[in-house]
Design an enzyme around this catalytic site. Structure first.
Site, PDB file in Angstrom:
ATOM      1  N   CYS A   1      44.697  48.552  37.103  1.00 49.30           N
ATOM      2  CA  CYS A   1      44.883  50.003  37.096  1.00 49.30           C
ATOM      3  C   CYS A   1      44.732  50.529  35.679  1.00 49.30           C
ATOM      4  O   CYS A   1      44.539  49.777  34.729  1.00 49.30           O
ATOM      5  CB  CYS A   1      46.270  50.314  37.629  1.00 49.30           C
ATOM      6  SG  CYS A   1      46.627  49.451  39.171  1.00 49.30           S
TER       7      CYS A   1
ATOM      8  N   ARG B   1      38.844  51.815  35.840  1.00 44.56           N
ATOM      9  CA  ARG B   1      39.719  50.671  36.025  1.00 44.56           C
ATOM     10  C   ARG B   1      40.273  50.589  37.440  1.00 44.56           C
ATOM     11  O   ARG B   1      40.874  49.585  37.811  1.00 44.56           O
ATOM     12  CB  ARG B   1      40.885  50.721  35.030  1.00 44.56           C
ATOM     13  CG  ARG B   1      40.456  50.791  33.566  1.00 44.56           C
ATOM     14  CD  ARG B   1      41.662  50.947  32.668  1.00 44.56           C
ATOM     15  NE  ARG B   1      42.503  49.789  32.765  1.00 44.56           N
ATOM     16  CZ  ARG B   1      42.328  48.668  32.056  1.00 44.56           C
ATOM     17  NH1 ARG B   1      41.308  48.601  31.213  1.00 44.56           N
ATOM     18  NH2 ARG B   1      43.113  47.635  32.197  1.00 44.56           N
TER      19      ARG B   1
ATOM     20  N   TRP C   1      44.135  50.536  41.234  1.00 44.02           N
ATOM     21  CA  TRP C   1      43.279  49.594  41.970  1.00 44.02           C
ATOM     22  C   TRP C   1      44.256  48.770  42.797  1.00 44.02           C
ATOM     23  O   TRP C   1      45.002  47.960  42.274  1.00 44.02           O
ATOM     24  CB  TRP C   1      42.500  48.692  41.009  1.00 44.02           C
ATOM     25  CG  TRP C   1      41.401  47.947  41.702  1.00 44.02           C
ATOM     26  CD1 TRP C   1      40.123  48.380  41.920  1.00 44.02           C
ATOM     27  CD2 TRP C   1      41.463  46.626  42.268  1.00 44.02           C
ATOM     28  NE1 TRP C   1      39.406  47.413  42.593  1.00 44.02           N
ATOM     29  CE2 TRP C   1      40.194  46.336  42.818  1.00 44.02           C
ATOM     30  CE3 TRP C   1      42.472  45.664  42.372  1.00 44.02           C
ATOM     31  CZ2 TRP C   1      39.916  45.126  43.458  1.00 44.02           C
ATOM     32  CZ3 TRP C   1      42.200  44.474  43.013  1.00 44.02           C
ATOM     33  CH2 TRP C   1      40.931  44.216  43.548  1.00 44.02           C
TER      34      TRP C   1
ATOM     35  N   ASN D   1      50.549  48.517  35.452  1.00 47.19           N
ATOM     36  CA  ASN D   1      49.239  47.873  35.641  1.00 47.19           C
ATOM     37  C   ASN D   1      49.475  46.366  35.624  1.00 47.19           C
ATOM     38  O   ASN D   1      49.957  45.828  34.624  1.00 47.19           O
ATOM     39  CB  ASN D   1      48.266  48.246  34.533  1.00 47.19           C
ATOM     40  CG  ASN D   1      47.000  47.376  34.608  1.00 47.19           C
ATOM     41  OD1 ASN D   1      46.618  46.920  35.684  1.00 47.19           O
ATOM     42  ND2 ASN D   1      46.397  47.108  33.458  1.00 47.19           N
ATOM     43  N   GLY D   2      49.178  45.699  36.714  1.00 39.54           N
ATOM     44  CA  GLY D   2      49.391  44.248  36.787  1.00 39.54           C
ATOM     45  C   GLY D   2      49.944  43.874  38.153  1.00 39.54           C
ATOM     46  O   GLY D   2      49.849  44.655  39.104  1.00 39.54           O
TER      47      GLY D   2
ATOM     48  N   GLU E   1      21.874  37.290  37.928  1.00 35.56           N
ATOM     49  CA  GLU E   1      22.440  38.550  37.414  1.00 35.56           C
ATOM     50  C   GLU E   1      21.846  39.752  38.152  1.00 35.56           C
ATOM     51  O   GLU E   1      22.561  40.695  38.514  1.00 35.56           O
ATOM     52  CB  GLU E   1      22.190  38.669  35.901  1.00 35.56           C
ATOM     53  CG  GLU E   1      22.590  39.980  35.255  1.00 35.56           C
ATOM     54  CD  GLU E   1      24.042  40.385  35.421  1.00 35.56           C
ATOM     55  OE1 GLU E   1      24.341  41.569  35.156  1.00 35.56           O
ATOM     56  OE2 GLU E   1      24.867  39.561  35.866  1.00 35.56           O
TER      57      GLU E   1
ATOM     58  N   LYS F   1      23.928  42.632  40.268  1.00 33.87           N
ATOM     59  CA  LYS F   1      23.806  44.087  40.052  1.00 33.87           C
ATOM     60  C   LYS F   1      23.517  44.792  41.372  1.00 33.87           C
ATOM     61  O   LYS F   1      24.094  45.821  41.691  1.00 33.87           O
ATOM     62  CB  LYS F   1      22.706  44.392  39.017  1.00 33.87           C
ATOM     63  CG  LYS F   1      23.091  43.976  37.589  1.00 33.87           C
ATOM     64  CD  LYS F   1      24.029  44.910  36.931  1.00 33.87           C
ATOM     65  CE  LYS F   1      25.443  44.508  36.650  1.00 33.87           C
ATOM     66  NZ  LYS F   1      25.853  43.241  36.229  1.00 33.87           N
TER      67      LYS F   1
ATOM     68  N   GLU G   1      26.684  44.751  43.526  1.00 36.56           N
ATOM     69  CA  GLU G   1      27.751  45.629  43.015  1.00 36.56           C
ATOM     70  C   GLU G   1      27.469  47.106  43.283  1.00 36.56           C
ATOM     71  O   GLU G   1      28.362  47.855  43.648  1.00 36.56           O
ATOM     72  CB  GLU G   1      27.866  45.487  41.499  1.00 36.56           C
ATOM     73  CG  GLU G   1      28.467  44.228  40.977  1.00 36.56           C
ATOM     74  CD  GLU G   1      28.656  44.334  39.480  1.00 36.56           C
ATOM     75  OE1 GLU G   1      29.750  44.727  39.063  1.00 36.56           O
ATOM     76  OE2 GLU G   1      27.694  44.057  38.747  1.00 36.56           O
TER      77      GLU G   1
ATOM     78  N   HIS H   1      15.282  23.331  50.767  1.00 38.68           N
ATOM     79  CA  HIS H   1      16.449  22.555  51.210  1.00 38.68           C
ATOM     80  C   HIS H   1      17.400  23.400  52.055  1.00 38.68           C
ATOM     81  O   HIS H   1      18.580  23.078  52.207  1.00 38.68           O
ATOM     82  CB  HIS H   1      17.166  21.969  49.984  1.00 38.68           C
ATOM     83  CG  HIS H   1      16.242  21.181  49.121  1.00 38.68           C
ATOM     84  ND1 HIS H   1      15.727  19.956  49.477  1.00 38.68           N
ATOM     85  CD2 HIS H   1      15.672  21.492  47.927  1.00 38.68           C
ATOM     86  CE1 HIS H   1      14.909  19.527  48.536  1.00 38.68           C
ATOM     87  NE2 HIS H   1      14.851  20.436  47.592  1.00 38.68           N
TER      88      HIS H   1
ATOM     89  N   LYS I   1      36.518  47.889  36.351  1.00 42.65           N
ATOM     90  CA  LYS I   1      35.808  47.432  35.154  1.00 42.65           C
ATOM     91  C   LYS I   1      36.425  46.194  34.528  1.00 42.65           C
ATOM     92  O   LYS I   1      35.722  45.294  34.047  1.00 42.65           O
ATOM     93  CB  LYS I   1      35.780  48.562  34.119  1.00 42.65           C
ATOM     94  CG  LYS I   1      35.025  48.241  32.864  1.00 42.65           C
ATOM     95  CD  LYS I   1      33.556  48.085  33.141  1.00 42.65           C
ATOM     96  CE  LYS I   1      32.706  47.613  32.001  1.00 42.65           C
ATOM     97  NZ  LYS I   1      31.374  47.248  32.387  1.00 42.65           N
TER      98      LYS I   1
HETATM   99  C1  AGP Z   1      29.788  42.930  36.092  1.00 42.63           C
HETATM  100  O1  AGP Z   1      28.923  43.962  36.312  1.00 42.63           O
HETATM  101  C2  AGP Z   1      31.118  43.101  36.629  1.00 42.63           C
HETATM  102  N1  AGP Z   1      31.728  44.259  36.189  1.00 42.63           N
HETATM  103  C3  AGP Z   1      31.998  41.883  36.490  1.00 42.63           C
HETATM  104  O2  AGP Z   1      31.364  40.809  37.103  1.00 42.63           O
HETATM  105  C4  AGP Z   1      32.331  41.478  35.049  1.00 42.63           C
HETATM  106  O3  AGP Z   1      31.219  40.937  34.431  1.00 42.63           O
HETATM  107  C5  AGP Z   1      33.448  40.442  35.083  1.00 42.63           C
HETATM  108  O4  AGP Z   1      34.560  41.026  35.696  1.00 42.63           O
HETATM  109  C6  AGP Z   1      33.798  39.944  33.688  1.00 42.63           C
HETATM  110  O5  AGP Z   1      34.312  40.999  32.940  1.00 42.63           O
HETATM  111  P1  AGP Z   1      34.510  40.798  31.356  1.00 42.63           P
HETATM  112  O6  AGP Z   1      33.166  40.556  30.750  1.00 42.63           O
HETATM  113  O7  AGP Z   1      35.138  42.078  30.912  1.00 42.63           O
HETATM  114  O8  AGP Z   1      35.422  39.626  31.184  1.00 42.63           O
END
Ligand code: AGP
Length: 611
Positions: free
Chosen positions: A2, A27, A74, A100-101, A483, A487, A490, A506, A606
């Site tokens: 959060c 967040r 979150w 937050n946590g 990667e 993307k 996500e 395989h 994030k």
């Molecule tokens: C990537 O687009 C995501 N937001 C997520 O996979 C991110 O890379 C991952 O949570 C790691 O975050 P960090 O680099 O802040 O540790």
């Protein structure tokens, strides 16, 4: 993960809290709420969903007062709803808390308090905190002591903002594992989960370390450990500007950050890479003897950062000829890895706050290993706990999908690999110089790749309704494929998977049928033919192949392609920096075409500050 914010001062807290929360919404955006203190009263307003829902509510019913706390959520415990939104108050309403946590022992504490006759309103773990503080208030005599007693009973991670009716004009903040900073203004104080929330008001911040308590008044602040021993804390100056955390005329942060990549690369390479000169990484003091003494190198990270680690492994093994293991942090920390004084651990994290990566760092240090951190946030937990920190200078990354930070992580790993090679005197100077020149030319090449935006958008229009997409790659192209697939997942919620090209036969090739979209970067000179034959195998089963390659490979790949994106040419080892650009743009355009919120994709946040 959060976002929390707090304010004490002369201004109306409501405006400042909403402004701060708008900068923290990346967040978590399941619900939002604020609590304002005035004349010893606490008034709350909270709403499920985006921050704008709360803002609309406050439009009709403003909360006046010069002290307040706010939260954007979150959800982890208790579904997104008005009642589960923060802040949470104690049963009497005397104490209000934003958190937050995760409180891991909340069930146990809830039963203990219920046995004392305390009733709960929500399904959250957080609600035990204000009730426990109130429970100890009378016993301990005073809010600070009650808070100190309470936090000693909490298990898990938490950043807290606490207000009480009994202490007008006072805000208490506590930090354990979740990030929290204190902002220092002229006769005003702030707390926040992250810098952008308060950058508009101050650049003076105090970083709270683990298990620290801050007692704030508008014109004073005191810091304590959990035994209430006073602590001296430094005030740091933030180098980022508020503008940097704005959209700068772009429709979305994600698009802005994609277009900021040339500058992010330049800023990350400046002063470190100069052809004809050794790599300068002043932040890393490492002798040949020390490097040779390491029997094992691990690269550990999560998500996109982990993908940068995969490219880092290739670079270190190729340039410095040192074997490297790469792993995702959530697996590494529980597989009882062999870690000791002869181990070098490299952790990569944009936010510097990812819980699993931070835990790996701390575990490794506890076992005597040396930890180098590659991170983008000055003063983050990972930056402060690591032995050495290599900063990526990408600037604030607000879009949840990581783009510019990934590119700077790749370049940071190439730089580290060259540094290792120079320390061990392994690679030829000329080879490294060639690579250094290629790296320094990358910003212009990225500009060229960004110019494909319109072509990518047109391609997106031909495939945004598909349900499945398969990314294929060999060698470093498999890193780009993985990667690129992340993307797309996500930002567009399309089911997509990536496979090493040679793995197809395989099993995965069974998934290919007429019209199946296959996307494949083909940039590794020594693997072009191999990859093209894999692409012919899927094309034979009806796939529609998009190939990303360089002009020099066009003749070989042409027949296996339905669509080709030509990438600017560069050194094979660094093509992941260029090949990912059209895939970032593709995910962006498909998300737009599907009407999704590009900057805040569903179910994501994030910075993942909980396990
Ligand atoms: C990537 O687009 C995501 N937001 C997520 O996979 C991110 O890379 C991952 O949570 C790691 O975050 P960090 O680099 O802040 O540790």
């Amino acid at each position: 993960m959060c976002g929390i914010v707090g304010y004490l001062g002369q201004q109306q807290a409501e405006t400042i809290l909403l402004e701060g929360l708008s900068k923290l919404e990346y967040r978590g955006y399941d619900s939002a709420g604020i609590c304002i203190q005035k004349n010893g009263e606490l008034s709350m307003s909270k709403a499920k969903g985006r921050l704008k829902n709360l803002a609309q509510e406050l439009e009709h019913h403003h909360l006046e007062g010069h002290a307040g706390i706010g939260h954007t959520r979150w959800a982890t415990h208790g579904a997104p709803s008005d009642i589960n939104s923060h802040p949470h108050a104690s049963m009497s309403g005397n104490i209000a808390v934003v958190h937050n946590g995760i409180i891991e022992n909340h069930n146990e504490l809830r039963s203990k308090l219920q046995a004392e006759g305390i009733e709960f309103r929500s399904a959250t773990d957080t609600e035990v905190i204000p009730n426990l503080i109130e429970f100890y208030l009378s016993k301990e005599g005073g809010l600070l002591k009650a808070v100190a007693r309470t936090v000693k009973e909490l298990k898990g991670s938490y950043a807290l903002g606490i207000l009480s009716k009994g202490e007008p004009g006072q805000l208490i903040a506590v930090r354990k594992d979740s990030p929290l900073i204190v902002g220092v203004g002229d006769k005003e104080r702030f707390i926040a989960s992250d810098v952008p929330a308060i950058l508009k008001y101050t650049k003076q911040v105090v970083y709270l370390d683990n298990q620290e308590i801050a007692v704030l008044n508008a014109d004073s602040m005191n810091f304590y450990d959990y035994d209430l021993n006073p602590l001296a804390k430094d005030i740091h100056e933030i180098t980022w500007t508020a503008e940097l955390a704005e959209k700068g005329g772009y429709d979305h942060f994600t698009l802005k950050e994609i277009h900021e990549q040339p500058k992010a690369l330049r800023d990350t390479m400046t002063g470190r890479i100069q052809p004809g000169n050794p790599i300068r990484l002043d932040e890393l003091e490492l002798t040949e003897e020390q490097l040779k003494a390491y029997r094992r190198i691990y690269i550990v990270a999560c998500g996109t950062a982990y993908h940068a680690g995969l490219a880092g492994k290739k670079a270190i093994e190729n340039l410095a000829r040192i074997p490297v293991e790469v792993d995702v942090a959530s697996e590494f920390r529980y597989r009882n890895p062999i870690v000791d004084q002869a181990t070098l651990v490299i952790v990569i994290s944009q936010s510097g706050e990812t819980a699993d990566t931070l835990a790996v760092l701390r575990d490794a240090k506890a076992k005597g290993a040396r930890v180098i951190a590659v991170t983008n946030v000055v003063g983050s937990s990972i930056a402060r706990d690591a032995d050495d920190v290599i900063y990526t200078w990408a600037g604030p990354e607000i879009g949840v999908a990581s783009t510019k930070a990934y590119l700077t992580q790749l370049v940071a790993m190439y730089t580290l690999a060259m540094k290792f090679a120079e320390i061990l005197n392994i690679s030829q100077g000329s080879d490294l110089d060639e690579l250094k020149s290629a790296l320094l030319n990358l910003p212009e090449k990225v500009e060229e790749a960004l110019a494909m935006n319109e072509k990518v958008r047109a391609y997106a229009e031909t495939m945004f309704r598909v349900h499945d997409v398969y990314f294929l790659g060999r060698g470093l192209d498999n890193v780009t494929a993985t990667e690129g697939s992340l993307k797309l997942k996500e930002l567009t919620y399309i089911h997509s998977e990536s496979y090493p090209g040679g793995e197809l036969k395989h099993g995965p090739i069974a998934l290919i049928e007429d019209g199946t979209v296959v996307i494949s970067p083909v940039t590794q000179s020594d693997l072009v033919e191999k990859m093209v034959s894999n692409l012919h195998e899927v094309k034979t089963r009806g796939s529609r192949n998009l190939i990303l390659t360089m002009e020099k490979h066009l003749d070989i790949v042409r027949d296996a392609a339905d669509e080709v994106f030509i990438l600017p040419d560069t050194h094979d080892l660094i093509t992941p920096v260029l090949a990912i650009i059209p895939l970032q743009l593709l995910a962006y355009h498909v998300s737009l075409l599907k009407g999704f919120d590009v900057d805040k994709p569903r179910n994501l946040a994030k910075s993942v500050t909980v396990e």
